[in-house]
Design an enzyme around this catalytic site. Structure first.
Site, PDB file in Angstrom:
ATOM      1  N   ARG A 240       0.855  -1.187   0.000  1.00 12.54           N
ATOM      2  CA  ARG A 240       0.000   0.000   0.000  1.00 12.54           C
ATOM      3  C   ARG A 240       0.894   1.241   0.000  1.00 12.54           C
ATOM      4  O   ARG A 240       1.927   1.274   0.686  1.00 12.54           O
ATOM      5  CB  ARG A 240      -0.888   0.037   1.251  1.00 12.54           C
ATOM      6  CG  ARG A 240      -2.079  -0.899   1.212  1.00 12.54           C
ATOM      7  CD  ARG A 240      -3.121  -0.501   0.166  1.00 12.54           C
ATOM      8  NE  ARG A 240      -4.296  -1.355   0.183  1.00 12.54           N
ATOM      9  CZ  ARG A 240      -4.436  -2.485  -0.528  1.00 12.54           C
ATOM     10  NH1 ARG A 240      -3.478  -2.897  -1.332  1.00 12.54           N
ATOM     11  NH2 ARG A 240      -5.560  -3.184  -0.455  1.00 12.54           N
ATOM     12  N   GLU A 269      -3.890   7.546  -4.979  1.00 12.28           N
ATOM     13  CA  GLU A 269      -4.181   6.814  -6.221  1.00 12.28           C
ATOM     14  C   GLU A 269      -5.507   7.296  -6.770  1.00 12.28           C
ATOM     15  O   GLU A 269      -6.472   7.366  -6.008  1.00 12.28           O
ATOM     16  CB  GLU A 269      -4.238   5.309  -5.954  1.00 12.28           C
ATOM     17  CG  GLU A 269      -2.902   4.741  -5.547  1.00 12.28           C
ATOM     18  CD  GLU A 269      -2.925   3.230  -5.296  1.00 12.28           C
ATOM     19  OE1 GLU A 269      -3.907   2.571  -5.671  1.00 12.28           O
ATOM     20  OE2 GLU A 269      -1.957   2.727  -4.721  1.00 12.28           O
ATOM     21  N   HIS A 288      -1.225  -0.087  -9.584  1.00 16.42           N
ATOM     22  CA  HIS A 288      -1.849  -1.037  -8.648  1.00 16.42           C
ATOM     23  C   HIS A 288      -2.393  -2.278  -9.385  1.00 16.42           C
ATOM     24  O   HIS A 288      -3.598  -2.559  -9.336  1.00 16.42           O
ATOM     25  CB  HIS A 288      -2.967  -0.339  -7.847  1.00 16.42           C
ATOM     26  CG  HIS A 288      -3.194  -0.978  -6.497  1.00 16.42           C
ATOM     27  ND1 HIS A 288      -3.483  -0.269  -5.363  1.00 16.42           N
ATOM     28  CD2 HIS A 288      -3.171  -2.291  -6.110  1.00 16.42           C
ATOM     29  CE1 HIS A 288      -3.638  -1.093  -4.345  1.00 16.42           C
ATOM     30  NE2 HIS A 288      -3.446  -2.334  -4.775  1.00 16.42           N
TER      31      HIS A 288
HETATM   32  C1  DGY Z   1      -5.456  -6.327  -2.423  1.00 17.38           C
HETATM   33  O1  DGY Z   1      -6.166  -7.305  -2.628  1.00 17.38           O
HETATM   34  O2  DGY Z   1      -5.427  -5.745  -1.344  1.00 17.38           O
HETATM   35  C2  DGY Z   1      -4.583  -5.892  -3.527  1.00 17.38           C
HETATM   36  O3  DGY Z   1      -3.981  -4.675  -3.282  1.00 17.38           O
HETATM   37  C3  DGY Z   1      -5.343  -5.879  -4.825  1.00 17.38           C
HETATM   38  O4  DGY Z   1      -4.409  -5.917  -5.833  1.00 17.38           O
END
Ligand code: DGY
Length: 328
Positions: A240, A269, A288
């Protein structure tokens, strides 16, 4: 005749999963590539029995507190759920589901794609050739860093961190991990060593992040942490954006305090189009997509649907992030 329960899905997801849901519920799908606006989310949570959300939907305190008492489940199609106010959902006794496990290998693969790409300057080479520049083979043309035999630091040794470590065996890397807990059996099995965060940061050639974003991991990697990395080291982030202080990262890259970064996530984002970090040539950034394989997205959709079906039927979710809601 009994009315079918209603479910709102905030984006088009895999049709096989949607068909399964449509057999037992009235399903409304938000038909756009952008997330539904806040007012729509609020309105839907006042009327539906279940919702399937994505990580781009901000399901915050206000939205959850204004939800109707008929809302029985929030099912997130992602393993991460930092976009949802879990405390509020728990207070309202609304179970929240997620989709762990099925994206582990896909995300680990992509972590390696980024790691290899930044180490060996793949995007730079590709860009040059596309621009009509094929420099004659030369001893110093587009030279990068060896991955084989180098050292890897894994921050967060859950499912994805471990899958990354498994892949490192083939590269004969010295692997250190940092986590809030130790995994003695895996240390032997995967030939990895536990290290403090500062040792890991100062000793590794590649550092990859695999932790959840929560108040204690917010800006875990800031100025000080970037400052103790080797000037030849690379940072990889497929977790993240908020784990890394993006201003500190910008400075570290711009002033070459570290060699480079390859990131799939960013604090904001989408990243603003003219963000100065995009001008740096020692950064690779993708939007992402670490879990974005067709097979994985279909599996995630099916788990999200199974969670929402359990929720609207009043059953325990197969994957629930706030199981406290089931305690009376
Ligand atoms: C999640 O599932 O948290 C991922 O970031 C999606 O790609």
């Amino acid at each position: 005749m009994l009315l079918k329960p209603s479910v709102f899905v905030t984006r088009q997801i895999d049709p096989v999963a949607l068909d399964k849901l449509a057999k037992i519920a009235n399903v409304e799908v938000w038909n756009s590539d952008s997330p539904p606006p806040r007012e729509i989310l609020m309105e839907k949570l006042r009327t539906v029995n279940g919702i399937i959300t994505l990580l781009t939907d901000s399901i915050d305190e206000e939205i959850i507190s204004s939800a109707s008492h008929d809302l029985r489940v929030i099912s997130q199609m992602a393993v991460g759920y930092d976009n949802i106010n879990i405390q509020m959902a728990t207070r309202r006794k609304i179970p929240v589901g997620n989709t762990p496990g099925v994206l582990t290998e896909t995300t680990a693969d992509f972590t390696w794609a980024l790691l290899m790409a930044i180490a060996r300057r793949v995007p730079e080479g590709d860009r040059e050739v596309h621009q009509g520049i094929w420099r004659p083979w030369g001893p110093n043309v587009l030279t990068g860093q060896d991955v084989f035999g180098s050292s890897l630091g894994i921050v967060g040794f859950g499912r994805i961190g471990q899958a990354v470590a498994r892949r490192a065996i083939g590269f004969k890397m010295k692997v250190r991990y940092f986590d809030v807990q130790r995994y003695p059996e895996l240390e032997t099995e995967l030939n990895v060593q536990y290290a403090s965060l500062s040792t890991l940061l100062s000793q590794s050639d590649f550092i990859t992040l695999h932790i959840n974003l929560n108040p204690s991991s917010h800006h875990l990697i800031g100025r000080e942490e970037l400052g103790i990395m080797k000037p030849t080291a690379y940072l990889i982030n497929t977790a993240r954006g908020g784990i890394v202080d993006s201003e500190a990262l910008y400075d570290a890259l711009k002033f070459r305090q570290i060699a480079g970064a390859a990131i799939d996530v960013f604090e904001t984002e989408p990243i603003p189009a003219h963000h100065p970090i995009l001008e740096l040539d020692n950064l690779i950034i993708t939007p992402h997509i670490a879990s974005a394989s067709k097979q994985t997205r279909a599996r995630m959709a099916m788990i999200a649907v199974n969670n929402v079906i359990a929720g609207i039927n009043g059953e325990q979710l197969p994957h629930c992030v706030n199981p406290e809601v089931y305690q009376s």
